[in-house]
Structures are given as structure tokens and as C-alpha cells.
Design a protein around this motif. Sequence first.
Motif, PDB file in Angstrom:
ATOM      1  N   SER A  63       0.755  -1.107   0.213  1.00  0.00           N
ATOM      2  CA  SER A  63       0.076   0.101  -0.036  1.00  0.00           C
ATOM      3  C   SER A  63       0.898   1.262   0.065  1.00  0.00           C
ATOM      4  O   SER A  63       2.105   1.211   0.230  1.00  0.00           O
ATOM      5  CB  SER A  63      -0.907   0.103   1.171  1.00  0.00           C
ATOM      6  OG  SER A  63      -0.090   0.130   2.365  1.00  0.00           O
ATOM      7  N   GLN A 142       0.904 -12.570  -2.760  1.00  0.00           N
ATOM      8  CA  GLN A 142      -0.591 -12.924  -2.654  1.00  0.00           C
ATOM      9  C   GLN A 142      -1.044 -14.172  -3.687  1.00  0.00           C
ATOM     10  O   GLN A 142      -1.459 -14.998  -3.276  1.00  0.00           O
ATOM     11  CB  GLN A 142      -1.486 -11.778  -3.187  1.00  0.00           C
ATOM     12  CG  GLN A 142      -1.310 -10.389  -2.210  1.00  0.00           C
ATOM     13  CD  GLN A 142      -1.874  -9.348  -2.593  1.00  0.00           C
ATOM     14  OE1 GLN A 142      -2.177  -9.358  -3.843  1.00  0.00           O
ATOM     15  NE2 GLN A 142      -1.726  -8.439  -2.073  1.00  0.00           N
ATOM     16  N   GLN A 211      -6.419  -7.976   1.040  1.00  0.00           N
ATOM     17  CA  GLN A 211      -5.906  -7.590  -0.371  1.00  0.00           C
ATOM     18  C   GLN A 211      -6.292  -8.069  -1.649  1.00  0.00           C
ATOM     19  O   GLN A 211      -6.719  -7.572  -2.455  1.00  0.00           O
ATOM     20  CB  GLN A 211      -4.314  -7.134  -0.108  1.00  0.00           C
ATOM     21  CG  GLN A 211      -3.902  -6.372   0.532  1.00  0.00           C
ATOM     22  CD  GLN A 211      -2.333  -6.892   0.854  1.00  0.00           C
ATOM     23  OE1 GLN A 211      -1.749  -7.924   0.396  1.00  0.00           O
ATOM     24  NE2 GLN A 211      -1.463  -5.877   1.673  1.00  0.00           N
ATOM     25  N   SER A 215      -8.584  -6.714  -4.333  1.00  0.00           N
ATOM     26  CA  SER A 215      -8.269  -6.615  -5.871  1.00  0.00           C
ATOM     27  C   SER A 215      -9.269  -7.262  -6.629  1.00  0.00           C
ATOM     28  O   SER A 215      -9.629  -6.975  -7.907  1.00  0.00           O
ATOM     29  CB  SER A 215      -6.985  -7.227  -5.977  1.00  0.00           C
ATOM     30  OG  SER A 215      -5.875  -6.548  -5.361  1.00  0.00           O
TER      31      SER A 215
END
Length: 255
Positions: A63, A142, A211, A215
Motif C-alpha cells: 500500500s 498474494q 488485499q 483486488s
Amino acid sequence: MNEHWSIGDLAKASGVTIRTLYYYDEIGLVGASERTASGHRRYTADDVRRLYRVRALTQLGLSLEDVARVLARGTSDLAALRDLLHAQLADLEVRARQVNELSRRVQGLVAQLDGETMPEPARFLETLELTAQLYGGLSAEQRDALAERRAELGDDTVDAMRSEWLTIFRELKGHLAAGTPADDPEVGALATRWQRIAASLRTGRLHIDRQVEASSEAMWARHGDRIGRHLSDQVDWLEPGDMAAIVAYLQRARS
């Protein structure tokens, strides 16, 4: 080292919009170190290197707040820049492997179509899933976490989840066509089943799961119509516009 860039020149050279550069300046992330006599911004070589770090770190999934904390530790350290570039290379290597895998899957779909055979919807869903990972703004961390979770579940379990996902959406379409209210218990039960599938796919790492969810929502907001049209071409009971309507119906049921 004596080069200077106006905000317009830097935007054109870097591919970053002027609006984004203004925002970076506003929040203290990347500013112009110098000004002309008339007050116009002039970016220096150090500013360009800082902008590179910011863009590389955000592409790795950090971020802007996290990026600011990283940069606060210093931006002129060669070792720190080397570490960042190594991390960026590692991320690119992951993406390269995913591109190869995506290419292999698309070639498989083409081969089936060349043989006058329509691939099963699950094959298209698998390809869409990998496409979303590649182009959905997920970081290497991720993507790796999601891959690990799928490996833990096993191919049979993941295939069963995809099949149930299609079943849930087909039943939701039936209720939507029949005018069933979103707060009907049967619709609520389908929403609960959908949430169980989503929960099963979570990695257990709270920051990553948040996250990934953000997304996914952003990707649907940007490309939902295109995804819906693509699925309607491949799934015989889906019509153009069905996916958007079903997703909105599901969201009402969940709330």
C-alpha cells in the motif's frame, strides 16, 4: 545528473499520470525537489529514482502507506535498491511462469475447439482464474499464498468447489428470474453456500485475504461486463448481462 523534468515531461516519460504525480506530491511520497522562478515543478534525478521505487513497491503489492514507511528508511542506499530490484525480478519470474501456464491452458482450449469439441465450463473458469491472478493486480506474495492454499485443498476439492459455484449461480439465476426476494430463506441459503466456498479458499493470512478481496472487487468493477460476456459465450445457460445481475442479487442476499 543535471537533468530536470517538468511534471508533464516526467508523466510522459514514466507512464504515470500527472494527476498521480500531483497526488504523490500531496501525500509526501514523491515531490519535485526544485522549482523554477515562476514556481513550476522540476524533478531531479533523485526524484526519478524515488518514483521508480514507489512504482516498483506498489507493483509488488504494498500500500502507499507501506511504501512511505519503506522509503522513510532511506532511498540512496545501494543495498536497499539492489534488494528492491531482486524482489522485482522475483515477482517478474512468478509472472513469467504464470504467463507460460496461461498460454498452455489457452492452447488446450484452442485444441479442443479445433477438434470440434466444446470445452467444459470448468476449463474456462480455470483459465479465467489464472487470468485474474495475472492481471488482477495481485502481488507475488498474494499469488504464492493462493497457490499454496489450492495445493492444500487438492485438485479434486478445487474442482468440486468450481462445480458447486456454477450450481449456486444457476440456482440464483432461477430465483432471480422468478422474482424471489433477495431476503428469501432459500436465496439466503445459496448465499451462505457461496460464502463457505469463498472462506475455504482464503489463505488464513488476514492482510493477504483482505488485499485479494479488494483486488477481486476492483477487477470486477473494471472488467465485470467483459468477464460476464466471456462466460455467457461458454456456459449455455448464461445470457449476456446475467453475471452482473446475479452478482448484484447475491450481494443483496448477503447484506
